[in-house]
Scaffold this active site. Structure first.
Site, PDB file in Angstrom:
ATOM      1  CE1 TYR A  77      16.350   2.360  11.633  1.00  0.00           C
ATOM      2  CE2 TYR A  77      14.779   2.665  13.407  1.00  0.00           C
ATOM      3  CZ  TYR A  77      15.618   1.856  12.685  1.00  0.00           C
ATOM      4  OH  TYR A  77      15.721   0.529  13.008  1.00  0.00           O
ATOM      5  CD  GLN A 125      12.324   0.539  10.626  1.00  0.00           C
ATOM      6  OE1 GLN A 125      12.284  -0.659  10.785  1.00  0.00           O
ATOM      7  NE2 GLN A 125      13.457   1.176  10.453  1.00  0.00           N
ATOM      8  CG  HIS A 140      10.059   1.122  14.582  1.00  0.00           C
ATOM      9  ND1 HIS A 140      11.320   1.284  15.088  1.00  0.00           N
ATOM     10  CD2 HIS A 140      10.110   0.038  13.781  1.00  0.00           C
ATOM     11  CE1 HIS A 140      12.108   0.340  14.600  1.00  0.00           C
ATOM     12  NE2 HIS A 140      11.395  -0.434  13.809  1.00  0.00           N
ATOM     13  CG  HIS A 177       9.187  -4.518  14.186  1.00  0.00           C
ATOM     14  ND1 HIS A 177       9.375  -5.205  13.015  1.00  0.00           N
ATOM     15  CD2 HIS A 177       9.775  -3.315  14.007  1.00  0.00           C
ATOM     16  CE1 HIS A 177      10.055  -4.456  12.169  1.00  0.00           C
ATOM     17  NE2 HIS A 177      10.303  -3.293  12.746  1.00  0.00           N
TER      18      HIS A 177
END
Length: 132
Positions: free
Chosen positions: A125, A129, A64, A62
């Site tokens: 944040y 990851q 971000h 994924h």
């Protein structure tokens, strides 16, 4: 904490978004140089459309992104260009992706405005990851 506003000919804005999307079937294909090239493509698209890529982390399954986008462009349009161009370029440059996936990305994505959250918290944040 002061807010830095951006502007174009008609609008003064501060629109920051946290976006997450995945490869089709959540396959772990964003590896072996694909991740590095993806970062460059996304940065190029953001720059082309006058958006600021504040933070970005590519995980094997994924992506971000923290981005500031002109509201007249629209975040959905920016994401469509990012996903479309990256899919096309990555599948051309890394032919093994074609054999693993019918299309690179899913049609869906997660998006959240920063709202009242301090930008430093969201940046931290995203930066953390890889350590999760």
């Amino acid at each position: 904490m002061s807010v830095n506003y951006k502007s174009n000919k008609n609008v003064v804005y501060s629109c920051k978004y946290h976006i997450v999307w995945c490869p089709k079937y959540r396959r772990k294909v964003l590896v072996e140089g694909v991740d590095t090239r993806l970062k460059q493509i996304l940065l190029d698209v953001a720059t082309e459309f006058g958006s600021e890529l504040i933070e970005m982390e590519v995980m094997p399954d994924h992506v971000h992104i923290l981005v500031e986008c002109d509201p007249q462009l629209g975040i959905a349009k920016l994401i469509r260009y990012m996903k479309g161009r990256s899919s096309r370029y990555l599948r051309q440059e890394f032919p093994w992706l074609k054999s693993r996936l019918p299309t690179l990305w899913t049609n869906s994505y997660f998006i959240a405005t920063l709202g009242g959250a301090p930008i430093s918290v969201i940046k931290q944040y995203i930066e953390n990851q890889k350590n999760v």
